[in-house]
Design an enzyme around this catalytic site. Structure first.
Site, PDB file in Angstrom:
ATOM      1  N   GLU A   1      34.587 -23.073  -6.478  1.00 43.94           N
ATOM      2  CA  GLU A   1      34.029 -21.629  -5.765  1.00 43.94           C
ATOM      3  C   GLU A   1      34.311 -22.347  -4.837  1.00 43.94           C
ATOM      4  O   GLU A   1      32.696 -22.360  -3.999  1.00 43.94           O
ATOM      5  CB  GLU A   1      32.795 -20.406  -6.526  1.00 43.94           C
TER       6      GLU A   1
ATOM      7  N   ASP B   1      25.335 -11.225  -0.763  1.00 45.95           N
ATOM      8  CA  ASP B   1      25.008 -12.542  -1.334  1.00 45.95           C
ATOM      9  C   ASP B   1      23.896 -12.268  -0.848  1.00 45.95           C
ATOM     10  O   ASP B   1      22.813 -11.652  -0.793  1.00 45.95           O
ATOM     11  CB  ASP B   1      25.601 -13.558  -0.978  1.00 45.95           C
TER      12      ASP B   1
END
Length: 177
Positions: A53, A64
Site C-alpha cells: 500500500e 491520516d
C-alpha cells in the site's frame, strides 16, 4: 483498456492455500526521497511483503495519523511530485511483476491531474488498486467508472460511523481487498 491480471486474487488464493495471513506494509512514496523509496519498497518485498500500500504525499492529509502526516511532509519538503511517484512505482513494478500494488491518497491529487489521466497513469505504472481516503460512497461513481475503464480496482473507505446498509453498499462497489 482493462487489466487481465488479478494480482490480489492470486495473492489471496496463494495465502489461503498456505493457510497464511498477508503482510501488506504501507510506504509514503518520496519519503525521504524517490530513490530511497524504491530501495525501501524493494527491501519490503524481499523481506516477504505479500502486497503493497503506497501513499502519495499530500499537503493536508486529514484522514491520516501523525506518522503518515509526517511522512507526507518530509516527502513534500523534497518536492516530490505525482509524476515522480508513478516513476517509483514503475521501477518497483519492473522488478516485481506479481505483487499487488495499491495506492492510498487524496482526491485533490487525482482531480488536479484529471481523473482519466490519473487512472491511466496509475494503470501504466502497474497499480492494481486505488483507495481515495476522502471520497465518500455518494461521490464514488465517477472514480469507480474510471477504475473499471483502466482495469484498476477501486477500494472505498468504510467510515467508522457507517450504517450496515452503507457498509453493504461499500462492500458491493469495492474491489481488490
Amino acid at each position: 483498456m482493462t487489466n487481465s491480471i488479478d494480482r490480489y486474487n492470486d495473492m489471496f488464493k496463494s495465502l489461503e492455500e498456505k493457510n497464511q495471513g498477508g503482510f501488506v506494509p504501507f510506504v509514503m512514496v518520496g519519503d525521504p526521497d524517490a530513490d530511497t523509496s524504491v530501495d525501501i519498497i524493494n527491501a519490503l518485498i524481499e523481506g516477504g511483503a505479500d502486497a503493497l500500500e503506497l501513499g502519495f504525499p499530500y499537503s493536508d492529509p486529514i484522514a491520516d495519523g501523525p506518522t503518515i502526516q509526517n511522512a507526507a511532509i518530509r516527502a513534500l519538503s523534497h518536492n516530490i511530485k505525482t509524476s515522480e511517484c508513478f516513476e517509483v512505482i514503475k521501477k518497483v513494478r519492473n522488478g516485481n511483476k506479481n505483487i499487488p500494488i495499491g495506492l492510498l491518497l487524496y482526491s485533490n491529487l487525482v482531480l488536479k491531474r484529471g481523473i482519466e489521466t490519473f487512472y491511466q497513469d496509475a494503470a501504466d505504472a502497474g497499480v492494481d488498486s486505488i483507495l481515495i481516503a476522502d471520497v465518500p460512497l455518494r461521490e464514488a461513481d465517477r472514480f469507480i467508472a474510471m477504475a473499471e475503464q483502466t482495469g484498476i480496482k477501486q477500494i472505498l473507505i468504510a467510515p467508522p460511523n457507517a450504517s450496515d446498509e452503507t457498509l453493504a453498499e461499500i462492500g458491493e462497489k469495492s474491489q481488490g481487498y
